[in-house]
Design a protein around this motif. Sequence first.
Motif, mmCIF file in Angstrom:
data_model
loop_
_atom_site.group_PDB
_atom_site.id
_atom_site.type_symbol
_atom_site.label_atom_id
_atom_site.label_comp_id
_atom_site.label_asym_id
_atom_site.label_seq_id
_atom_site.Cartn_x
_atom_site.Cartn_y
_atom_site.Cartn_z
ATOM 1 N N GLU A 214 48.880 35.112 31.784
ATOM 2 C CA GLU A 214 47.227 35.239 32.843
ATOM 3 C C GLU A 214 47.047 35.259 33.507
ATOM 4 O OE1 GLU A 214 47.472 30.820 33.796
ATOM 5 O OE2 GLU A 214 48.986 30.603 32.369
ATOM 6 N N ARG A 215 48.157 36.751 33.782
ATOM 7 C CA ARG A 215 47.729 37.626 34.149
ATOM 8 C C ARG A 215 46.275 38.979 33.296
ATOM 9 N NH1 ARG A 215 48.637 42.923 34.574
ATOM 10 N NH2 ARG A 215 50.753 42.674 33.007
ATOM 11 N N ILE A 216 46.572 38.829 32.534
ATOM 12 C CA ILE A 216 46.244 40.295 31.092
ATOM 13 C C ILE A 216 45.005 39.056 30.951
ATOM 14 C CG2 ILE A 216 45.987 41.192 29.105
ATOM 15 C CD1 ILE A 216 49.498 41.176 29.882
ATOM 16 N N LEU A 217 45.292 38.234 31.307
ATOM 17 C CA LEU A 217 43.307 37.042 30.797
ATOM 18 C C LEU A 217 42.897 37.300 31.642
ATOM 19 C CD1 LEU A 217 44.231 34.268 28.540
ATOM 20 C CD2 LEU A 217 43.183 36.272 27.390
ATOM 21 N N ASP A 218 43.114 37.107 32.655
ATOM 22 C CA ASP A 218 42.003 37.278 33.731
ATOM 23 C C ASP A 218 41.946 38.745 34.290
ATOM 24 O OD1 ASP A 218 42.681 35.277 34.966
ATOM 25 O OD2 ASP A 218 44.869 35.716 36.696
ATOM 26 N N ARG A 219 42.334 39.801 33.872
ATOM 27 C CA ARG A 219 41.853 40.753 33.641
ATOM 28 C C ARG A 219 40.614 41.068 32.826
ATOM 29 N NH1 ARG A 219 45.981 44.676 33.314
ATOM 30 N NH2 ARG A 219 45.681 44.474 30.517
#
Length: 715
Positions: free
Chosen positions: A235-240
């Motif tokens: 989820e952190r990577i998708l946000d970025r």
Amino acid sequence: MGEVGLTRTRKMRSLVVGMIFVVFLAAVVVRLFWIQTVDASFLRDRAEKTWEQNEVIKPERGMITDRNGKTLVEETDAYIIAADLSQVKNPKQTAEKLAPLMKMPKEVIYNRLTKKDVDQVELRDGGHFKMSRKTKNRIMNLDLDGIYAIRTSDRNYLEGKLAAHVLGFVNEAGKAAGGVEHQYDKLLRGKAGALRFKQDAYGNKVPNGTEKFHPPDQGKDLVLTLDSRIQYQVERILDRVTAQHRAKGATAIVADPRTGEVLAMANRPSFNPDQYRTTWKAGSNDTNTAVSSQYEPGSTFKIVTLAAAIEEGKFDPDKRFQSGSIEVGEKTIRDWNDWGWGEISYAEGIYLSSNVAFVRLAEKLGAEKLIRYIERFGFGRITEQTGQPTGIDLPAEGRGYFFGHEPLHELELASTAFGQGIAVTPIQQVMAVSAIANGGTLYRPHVLKEVLEPDSDRAIKKVKPYKIRSGVVSPQTARQVRELLRGVVVQGTGKKADVPGYPVAGKTGTAQKPKTDGQGYASGQYMVSFIGFSPADNPRVVVYVAVDEPQDSSHGGTVAAPAAREIIKDSLRLMGVKSRSSNGKKEKRTDTDPSAAIAGDWVKKSVDEVKEKLKETDIQVEVLGGGKEVSAQYPTPGAQITHGRVYLLTESSKSVSMPDLRGKSLREAMDLCRLLELNPQVDGEGYVDSQSIPPGDRIMDKKEIQLRLQSDPPS
């Protein structure tokens, strides 16, 4: 009237009164007899119903944890604020004091407090009416006349938006919506119990009265296959990624190819199930894209065509073909860079994602075999209107859209070979590639791992891997496909997906999105993706990343592949898979310059901006033309910059000066010629020794260029 007549009259009256009394007494006796005999059981039941009180005992909804036991969802105490209207002395003042604490408009509360023809009301604003213990205490401390709290329960999503689409939510009315909450609602909610007891006229429980108690069947606890640590990183990577590329949306799946277990699944945009009233928007962020959305897969689908060709003995990696374009019926199908790479081997065609290579492989296979293998990989028959769902235990799974007729047209067969003209779901692709990663077995994906008795570690159900089909392809074919997909990452379009110590194999994808009216494709709108697995020779995870309409790039190799790299690295590290670099083993690489840079997507960027980005590197920028914005480039986006130089075309090729091709390899020289819209005529092999258009001359209206080659590069 005489004395005798008066006496007779009195006697008659007495007789009538006596007879009436006797009849009345007889009726009473008969009624008593009837009540004590005929109606006795009926009246006894009716009386007992008046004396008895029935209470429904609500079961506690089961909690949900990840595979490591981390609690994701639990049931918590909540309170409904209510009012006895007969005791509320000042409705306006009461509403003003309650509004800020209950986060409700004071007008709504006031209208509830002044409602007619009722004695009691619950203070609610639509679906919003449950309060936490802390809020309830603050309200009760106001000591407002007529205001009281009713204890109930609420659903608490401890990690906020983490895995929102997988979990779903339960609304204020107790109805499950989406995700696991909906899929396993019957298990989670349990069954209500009941308590029956006798009460007196004042509603008090009668001491020593008989009771009947049926305890509730509490909801079962669920253990999911998700790893919350991996889920958090995804989820952190998708946000970025969505922020960096200003994308419309994105989705990612991490799965274990050996079991079909989903380790992580996330989408953007998303919502917070703990605050669904304000964050969940129907038609905006409510769709689990990973399971429900259906779109053209693009080049990631080429894996199926490749596996079918190898299995049927139609693939020779060393055989050569002319890339660039191929005629199918009355239509010309081109490679994704429009001009191809000259004559290359089929292995190189795989690495470079040549559309022409896969059209040729499909022609060798024939429609019947390609259709059969697509079905074997779990997509269904493309001659039908819709495909075959994977059977994942999440609601609203898509099936895929196909052609819906038989036989397929020649162009339909060709476009299917490289993932165009059909629509599939991300989870279908993940399971198909998992069959390559695990040696040929197609599994049904699942998110439920175990069902536990509440407040216990005793499992009453364990979900075992479910094989849909064994032998999708042979282990030998699967191994060869894995090796070729490793080559895509080492030498081809997927370089940015590679992870030091965790060799990655996979495939990039770039699919142009159809117009909403179905008439052709929308300009500049792409779904870019990467699907792969690692370690390449013994896969532990399959990772899929798709980004919807990135604004600064239209290539899976430059947008989705880097995101997949980070997910793969984090996933394997968290799973405890040892890095090859940490145990002294180094993988043999076949590319000649593993440290070479990768070309970005600079089309439509200003020349100054590109120069600024590259000024910290050793890469030289050669600008062709006098324009300010890049219209075309070499190397193409996602390709390796092997000789430390890039070319940026800023004007029509007629206006630019001819660059110096001497000393360049044939492939590099041909790519530059096609960039300049020149048709190269080649004499010899090896490296360019001379060119018919001298370096520095304007190209003007020239259409061809003669290139003389020599076998050895210039000293």
